[in-house]
Design a protein around this motif. Structure first.
Motif, PDB file in Angstrom:
ATOM      1  N   LEU A   1       0.497  -0.693  -0.792  1.00 45.09           N
ATOM      2  CA  LEU A   1      -0.049  -0.596   0.211  1.00 45.09           C
ATOM      3  C   LEU A   1       0.765   0.974   0.571  1.00 45.09           C
ATOM      4  O   LEU A   1       1.508   1.685   0.446  1.00 45.09           O
ATOM      5  CB  LEU A   1      -1.127  -0.032   1.082  1.00 45.09           C
ATOM      6  N   PRO A   2       0.373   2.398  -1.175  1.00 45.74           N
ATOM      7  CA  PRO A   2       1.396   3.338  -0.990  1.00 45.74           C
ATOM      8  C   PRO A   2       1.866   3.805   0.432  1.00 45.74           C
ATOM      9  O   PRO A   2       0.056   4.961   0.376  1.00 45.74           O
ATOM     10  CB  PRO A   2       0.835   4.062  -2.602  1.00 45.74           C
ATOM     11  N   GLY A   3       2.573   4.602   0.616  1.00 43.71           N
ATOM     12  CA  GLY A   3       2.649   5.914   1.093  1.00 43.71           C
ATOM     13  C   GLY A   3       2.295   5.987   3.085  1.00 43.71           C
ATOM     14  O   GLY A   3       2.309   6.849   3.744  1.00 43.71           O
ATOM     15  N   ILE A   4       2.406   4.686   3.465  1.00 39.56           N
ATOM     16  CA  ILE A   4       1.794   4.358   4.534  1.00 39.56           C
ATOM     17  C   ILE A   4       2.088   3.601   6.085  1.00 39.56           C
ATOM     18  O   ILE A   4       2.326   3.736   6.420  1.00 39.56           O
ATOM     19  CB  ILE A   4       0.037   3.549   4.873  1.00 39.56           C
ATOM     20  N   ASP A   5       3.317   2.639   5.399  1.00 38.01           N
ATOM     21  CA  ASP A   5       4.357   2.368   6.405  1.00 38.01           C
ATOM     22  C   ASP A   5       6.159   1.938   5.775  1.00 38.01           C
ATOM     23  O   ASP A   5       6.106   3.020   4.730  1.00 38.01           O
ATOM     24  CB  ASP A   5       3.887   1.018   6.756  1.00 38.01           C
ATOM     25  N   ASP A   6       7.127   0.864   6.183  1.00 39.54           N
ATOM     26  CA  ASP A   6       8.210   1.119   5.748  1.00 39.54           C
ATOM     27  C   ASP A   6       8.037   0.776   3.994  1.00 39.54           C
ATOM     28  O   ASP A   6       9.150   0.228   4.092  1.00 39.54           O
ATOM     29  CB  ASP A   6       9.065   0.697   6.332  1.00 39.54           C
ATOM     30  N   GLY A   7       7.440   0.833   4.027  1.00 40.92           N
ATOM     31  CA  GLY A   7       7.161  -0.794   2.439  1.00 40.92           C
ATOM     32  C   GLY A   7       7.635   0.536   1.128  1.00 40.92           C
ATOM     33  O   GLY A   7       8.133   1.275   1.030  1.00 40.92           O
TER      34      GLY A   7
ATOM     35  N   ILE B   1       2.545   5.722  -5.452  1.00 42.41           N
ATOM     36  CA  ILE B   1       1.553   4.404  -6.351  1.00 42.41           C
ATOM     37  C   ILE B   1       2.149   4.455  -7.147  1.00 42.41           C
ATOM     38  O   ILE B   1       1.485   2.280  -7.744  1.00 42.41           O
ATOM     39  CB  ILE B   1       0.297   5.466  -6.634  1.00 42.41           C
ATOM     40  N   GLU B   2       3.101   4.520  -7.610  1.00 40.23           N
ATOM     41  CA  GLU B   2       3.739   3.559  -8.985  1.00 40.23           C
ATOM     42  C   GLU B   2       4.075   3.043  -8.372  1.00 40.23           C
ATOM     43  O   GLU B   2       4.950   1.454  -9.242  1.00 40.23           O
ATOM     44  CB  GLU B   2       4.841   4.925  -9.949  1.00 40.23           C
ATOM     45  N   THR B   3       5.295   2.516  -7.603  1.00 44.01           N
ATOM     46  CA  THR B   3       6.427   1.476  -6.876  1.00 44.01           C
ATOM     47  C   THR B   3       5.225   0.734  -6.696  1.00 44.01           C
ATOM     48  O   THR B   3       5.302  -0.262  -7.085  1.00 44.01           O
ATOM     49  CB  THR B   3       6.980   2.796  -5.632  1.00 44.01           C
TER      50      THR B   3
ATOM     51  N   SER C   1      -7.115   5.195   7.635  1.00 47.85           N
ATOM     52  CA  SER C   1      -5.260   5.237   6.862  1.00 47.85           C
ATOM     53  C   SER C   1      -5.145   4.136   5.737  1.00 47.85           C
ATOM     54  O   SER C   1      -5.063   4.451   4.724  1.00 47.85           O
ATOM     55  CB  SER C   1      -3.962   5.676   7.535  1.00 47.85           C
ATOM     56  N   ILE C   2      -5.865   2.388   6.655  1.00 42.86           N
ATOM     57  CA  ILE C   2      -5.407   1.966   5.498  1.00 42.86           C
ATOM     58  C   ILE C   2      -6.121   1.194   4.578  1.00 42.86           C
ATOM     59  O   ILE C   2      -6.035   1.136   2.372  1.00 42.86           O
ATOM     60  CB  ILE C   2      -5.490   0.126   6.316  1.00 42.86           C
ATOM     61  N   GLY C   3      -7.895   2.280   4.501  1.00 47.81           N
ATOM     62  CA  GLY C   3      -8.773   1.764   3.496  1.00 47.81           C
ATOM     63  C   GLY C   3      -8.144   2.711   2.844  1.00 47.81           C
ATOM     64  O   GLY C   3      -8.623   2.272   0.915  1.00 47.81           O
ATOM     65  N   GLN C   4      -7.899   4.394   2.575  1.00 44.65           N
ATOM     66  CA  GLN C   4      -7.433   5.362   2.239  1.00 44.65           C
ATOM     67  C   GLN C   4      -6.823   4.684   0.865  1.00 44.65           C
ATOM     68  O   GLN C   4      -6.717   4.166  -0.243  1.00 44.65           O
ATOM     69  CB  GLN C   4      -7.541   5.987   2.915  1.00 44.65           C
ATOM     70  N   ALA C   5      -5.482   3.732   1.580  1.00 48.48           N
ATOM     71  CA  ALA C   5      -4.620   3.427   0.999  1.00 48.48           C
ATOM     72  C   ALA C   5      -4.767   1.945  -0.439  1.00 48.48           C
ATOM     73  O   ALA C   5      -4.379   2.265  -1.289  1.00 48.48           O
ATOM     74  CB  ALA C   5      -3.139   2.893   1.533  1.00 48.48           C
TER      75      ALA C   5
END
Length: 107
Positions: free
Chosen positions: A27-33, A37-39, A72-76
């Motif tokens: 999921l884009p931009g919410i943790d260390d992953g 979005i492109e990644t 936040s998880i749902g939005q990502a």
């Protein structure tokens, strides 16, 4: 020549019977992953290349570091699903979370 003479890579052999991933930080931009979005889309394409058809994103929830929640998880998740649908990527994506057992866990 005949396809049954071609050797499959080690990765293809390891993943040949697996179609579901249950622990990824896509999921884009919410943790260390994935940072964006492109990644995330690139990572999803990699899962598809391995034969994955269903994945459960599991971002971190760590009280002092990643204060993710259902919203936040749902939005990502929605952002990633929409990006994959727009690109017609054949994968089902859902989400859960990886909780750190810290002082905030009971909250």
């Amino acid at each position: 020549m005949f396809s049954f003479f071609k050797k499959r890579s080690t990765v293809q052999r390891l993943f040949q019977n697996l179609t579901r991933d249950i622990h990824s930080h896509i999921l884009p931009g919410i943790d260390d992953g994935s940072p964006d979005i492109e990644t995330s889309v690139s990572l999803v394409k990699g899962l598809i290349a391995l034969g994955i058809t269903d994945t459960v994103a599991t971002p971190h929830i760590i009280g002092d570091l990643y204060r993710n929640d259902k919203e936040s998880i749902g939005q990502a998740l929605q952002k990633l699903v929409e990006a994959c649908n727009a690109r017609q990527l054949p994968i089902t994506i859902s989400a859960a979370a990886e909780y750190m057992l810290d002082d905030y866990f009971m909250e």
